[in-house]
Scaffold this motif. Structure first.
Motif, PDB file in Angstrom:
ATOM      1  N   GLU A  85      -7.888   5.085  -0.425  1.00 48.73           N
ATOM      2  CA  GLU A  85      -8.517   3.756  -0.303  1.00 48.73           C
ATOM      3  C   GLU A  85      -7.514   2.747   0.271  1.00 48.73           C
ATOM      4  O   GLU A  85      -7.859   1.922   1.113  1.00 48.73           O
ATOM      5  CB  GLU A  85      -9.022   3.302  -1.680  1.00 48.73           C
ATOM      6  N   ALA A  86      -6.260   2.847  -0.174  1.00 46.30           N
ATOM      7  CA  ALA A  86      -5.215   1.930   0.315  1.00 46.30           C
ATOM      8  C   ALA A  86      -4.977   2.104   1.810  1.00 46.30           C
ATOM      9  O   ALA A  86      -4.711   1.130   2.531  1.00 46.30           O
ATOM     10  CB  ALA A  86      -3.916   2.166  -0.455  1.00 46.30           C
ATOM     11  N   PHE A  87      -5.074   3.340   2.285  1.00 51.07           N
ATOM     12  CA  PHE A  87      -4.818   3.663   3.698  1.00 51.07           C
ATOM     13  C   PHE A  87      -5.645   2.794   4.642  1.00 51.07           C
ATOM     14  O   PHE A  87      -5.175   2.379   5.709  1.00 51.07           O
ATOM     15  CB  PHE A  87      -5.120   5.153   3.916  1.00 51.07           C
ATOM     16  N   TRP A  88      -6.884   2.470   4.257  1.00 44.95           N
ATOM     17  CA  TRP A  88      -7.766   1.714   5.154  1.00 44.95           C
ATOM     18  C   TRP A  88      -7.241   0.310   5.445  1.00 44.95           C
ATOM     19  O   TRP A  88      -7.659  -0.324   6.418  1.00 44.95           O
ATOM     20  CB  TRP A  88      -9.191   1.661   4.590  1.00 44.95           C
ATOM     21  N   ASN A  97      -3.338  -5.062  10.731  1.00 47.91           N
ATOM     22  CA  ASN A  97      -4.059  -3.797  10.868  1.00 47.91           C
ATOM     23  C   ASN A  97      -5.163  -3.686   9.816  1.00 47.91           C
ATOM     24  O   ASN A  97      -5.461  -4.643   9.133  1.00 47.91           O
ATOM     25  CB  ASN A  97      -3.071  -2.630  10.772  1.00 47.91           C
ATOM     26  N   GLY A  98      -5.736  -2.499   9.709  1.00 45.59           N
ATOM     27  CA  GLY A  98      -6.826  -2.294   8.759  1.00 45.59           C
ATOM     28  C   GLY A  98      -8.132  -2.852   9.287  1.00 45.59           C
ATOM     29  O   GLY A  98      -8.243  -3.197  10.472  1.00 45.59           O
ATOM     30  N   GLY A  99      -9.112  -2.923   8.429  1.00 42.26           N
ATOM     31  CA  GLY A  99     -10.421  -3.433   8.833  1.00 42.26           C
ATOM     32  C   GLY A  99     -11.169  -2.449   9.717  1.00 42.26           C
ATOM     33  O   GLY A  99     -10.911  -1.250   9.672  1.00 42.26           O
ATOM     34  N   GLU A 100     -12.078  -2.979  10.519  1.00 39.55           N
ATOM     35  CA  GLU A 100     -12.907  -2.107  11.348  1.00 39.55           C
ATOM     36  C   GLU A 100     -12.351  -2.026  12.766  1.00 39.55           C
ATOM     37  O   GLU A 100     -11.773  -2.985  13.266  1.00 39.55           O
ATOM     38  CB  GLU A 100     -14.349  -2.628  11.385  1.00 39.55           C
ATOM     39  N   TYR A 102       0.818  -1.221   0.000  1.00 40.04           N
ATOM     40  CA  TYR A 102       0.000   0.000   0.000  1.00 40.04           C
ATOM     41  C   TYR A 102       0.849   1.267   0.000  1.00 40.04           C
ATOM     42  O   TYR A 102       0.463   2.272  -0.579  1.00 40.04           O
ATOM     43  CB  TYR A 102      -0.965  -0.035   1.188  1.00 40.04           C
ATOM     44  N   ILE A 103       1.990   1.217   0.702  1.00 38.34           N
ATOM     45  CA  ILE A 103       2.978   2.298   0.618  1.00 38.34           C
ATOM     46  C   ILE A 103       4.324   1.613   0.384  1.00 38.34           C
ATOM     47  O   ILE A 103       4.735   0.769   1.190  1.00 38.34           O
ATOM     48  CB  ILE A 103       3.025   3.157   1.897  1.00 38.34           C
ATOM     49  N   SER A 104       4.982   1.973  -0.707  1.00 42.48           N
ATOM     50  CA  SER A 104       6.221   1.279  -1.064  1.00 42.48           C
ATOM     51  C   SER A 104       7.373   1.682  -0.150  1.00 42.48           C
ATOM     52  O   SER A 104       7.338   2.733   0.497  1.00 42.48           O
ATOM     53  CB  SER A 104       6.601   1.591  -2.518  1.00 42.48           C
ATOM     54  N   TYR A 116       2.954  10.363  -4.178  1.00 45.16           N
ATOM     55  CA  TYR A 116       3.158  10.573  -5.614  1.00 45.16           C
ATOM     56  C   TYR A 116       3.964   9.467  -6.288  1.00 45.16           C
ATOM     57  O   TYR A 116       3.681   9.088  -7.419  1.00 45.16           O
ATOM     58  CB  TYR A 116       3.795  11.947  -5.866  1.00 45.16           C
ATOM     59  N   LEU A 117       4.959   8.936  -5.601  1.00 46.44           N
ATOM     60  CA  LEU A 117       5.764   7.862  -6.211  1.00 46.44           C
ATOM     61  C   LEU A 117       4.916   6.620  -6.479  1.00 46.44           C
ATOM     62  O   LEU A 117       5.099   5.930  -7.478  1.00 46.44           O
ATOM     63  CB  LEU A 117       6.921   7.469  -5.288  1.00 46.44           C
ATOM     64  N   ASP A 118       3.986   6.328  -5.586  1.00 47.53           N
ATOM     65  CA  ASP A 118       3.176   5.109  -5.704  1.00 47.53           C
ATOM     66  C   ASP A 118       1.902   5.307  -6.520  1.00 47.53           C
ATOM     67  O   ASP A 118       1.454   4.391  -7.208  1.00 47.53           O
ATOM     68  CB  ASP A 118       2.758   4.612  -4.306  1.00 47.53           C
ATOM     69  N   TYR A 119       1.287   6.457  -6.390  1.00 44.59           N
ATOM     70  CA  TYR A 119      -0.051   6.640  -6.971  1.00 44.59           C
ATOM     71  C   TYR A 119      -0.117   7.786  -7.978  1.00 44.59           C
ATOM     72  O   TYR A 119      -1.215   8.083  -8.468  1.00 44.59           O
ATOM     73  CB  TYR A 119      -1.074   6.878  -5.851  1.00 44.59           C
ATOM     74  N   LYS A 120       1.021   8.439  -8.237  1.00 45.33           N
ATOM     75  CA  LYS A 120       1.041   9.617  -9.120  1.00 45.33           C
ATOM     76  C   LYS A 120      -0.025  10.616  -8.653  1.00 45.33           C
ATOM     77  O   LYS A 120      -0.057  10.949  -7.498  1.00 45.33           O
ATOM     78  CB  LYS A 120       0.839   9.201 -10.577  1.00 45.33           C
ATOM     79  N   ASN A 121      -0.907  11.036  -9.571  1.00 44.10           N
ATOM     80  CA  ASN A 121      -1.885  12.062  -9.210  1.00 44.10           C
ATOM     81  C   ASN A 121      -3.180  11.483  -8.646  1.00 44.10           C
ATOM     82  O   ASN A 121      -4.111  12.230  -8.330  1.00 44.10           O
ATOM     83  CB  ASN A 121      -2.237  12.901 -10.443  1.00 44.10           C
ATOM     84  N   VAL A 122      -3.250  10.148  -8.490  1.00 43.66           N
ATOM     85  CA  VAL A 122      -4.541   9.527  -8.148  1.00 43.66           C
ATOM     86  C   VAL A 122      -4.694   9.399  -6.629  1.00 43.66           C
ATOM     87  O   VAL A 122      -4.585   8.312  -6.050  1.00 43.66           O
ATOM     88  CB  VAL A 122      -4.701   8.157  -8.856  1.00 43.66           C
TER      89      VAL A 122
END
Ligand code: MN
Length: 206
Positions: free
Chosen positions: A183-186, A91-94, A21-23, A171-177
């Motif tokens: 969404e990945a953060f969750w 981690n993640g989830g609820e 999710y984060i490189s 920016y390195l992982d997702y560029k401008n998106v």
């Protein structure tokens, strides 16, 4: 008494621990370069204060107060950010515990909270943060948008969960998106850490 300064904290996990999710490259630059810059800049201002006072010289009081707020905001928010993430395997989830109860009471459901927090992050103009805070007097959770590191903070609304949406964060992982990063953060949210902060804040008498 010896003068103290700020320190760049180590990450509480390995640089590749948040993949995919984060490189490793993204996290390394973010921590070792960006976060370090805020720590160094804050310490530079403290040194200027010390030296100016020793020599009896003036400094730009208004300008330095503003710079210190920006750099300290950056330092503290990044420290929180590292602490409120962790490997996706654990981690993640609820959330569970008290924070889950307050999320349900305040937002109606976890899904509704997630949607509001994500939209807060996605719609932040330029550089800023999405921040979950707890208001003690109403016992409500709110989601705020901090601009830069230090604008639109509310005193005594303590941050429980923060998401950095400066471009340097993704920016390195997702560029401008940015929405894909949000969404990945969750998947890597450390809810136990957020819950502990909430419980500490509720039980504190400050
Ligand atoms: Mn950052």
């Amino acid at each position: 008494m010896a003068k103290k300064f700020y320190k760049l904290p180590d990450l509480p996990y390995a640089y590749n621990a948040l993949e995919p999710y984060i490189s490793e490259e993204q996290l390394t630059i973010h921590h070792d370069k960006h976060h370090k810059t805020y720590v160094d800049a804050a310490n530079g201002i403290l040194k200027l204060f010390d030296e100016s006072r020793e020599k009896g010289e003036d400094f730009d009081i208004k300008g330095k107060a503003k710079e210190l707020s920006f750099n300290m905001g950056g330092h503290q928010l990044h420290k929180l950010f590292w602490e409120n993430m962790g490997p996706a395997s654990e981690n993640g989830g609820e959330p569970t515990g008290k924070i889950a109860e307050y999320i349900n009471d305040s937002f109606g459901s976890f899904e509704r909270f997630k949607k509001e927090f994500s939209q807060t992050a996605i719609t932040t103009e330029g550089s800023g943060w999405a921040v979950l805070v707890f208001c003690k007097s109403t016992e409500r959770l709110f989601v705020l948008q901090y601009e830069k590191h230090n604008v639109n903070l509310v005193p005594r609304w303590i941050p429980l969960l923060v998401l950095d949406v400066w471009e340097h964060a993704y920016y390195l992982d997702y560029k401008n998106v940015r929405p894909d990063f949000v969404e990945a953060f969750w998947n890597i949210v450390n809810w136990d850490a957020a819950n502990m902060r909430l419980e500490n804040w509720i039980s504190s008498t400050i």
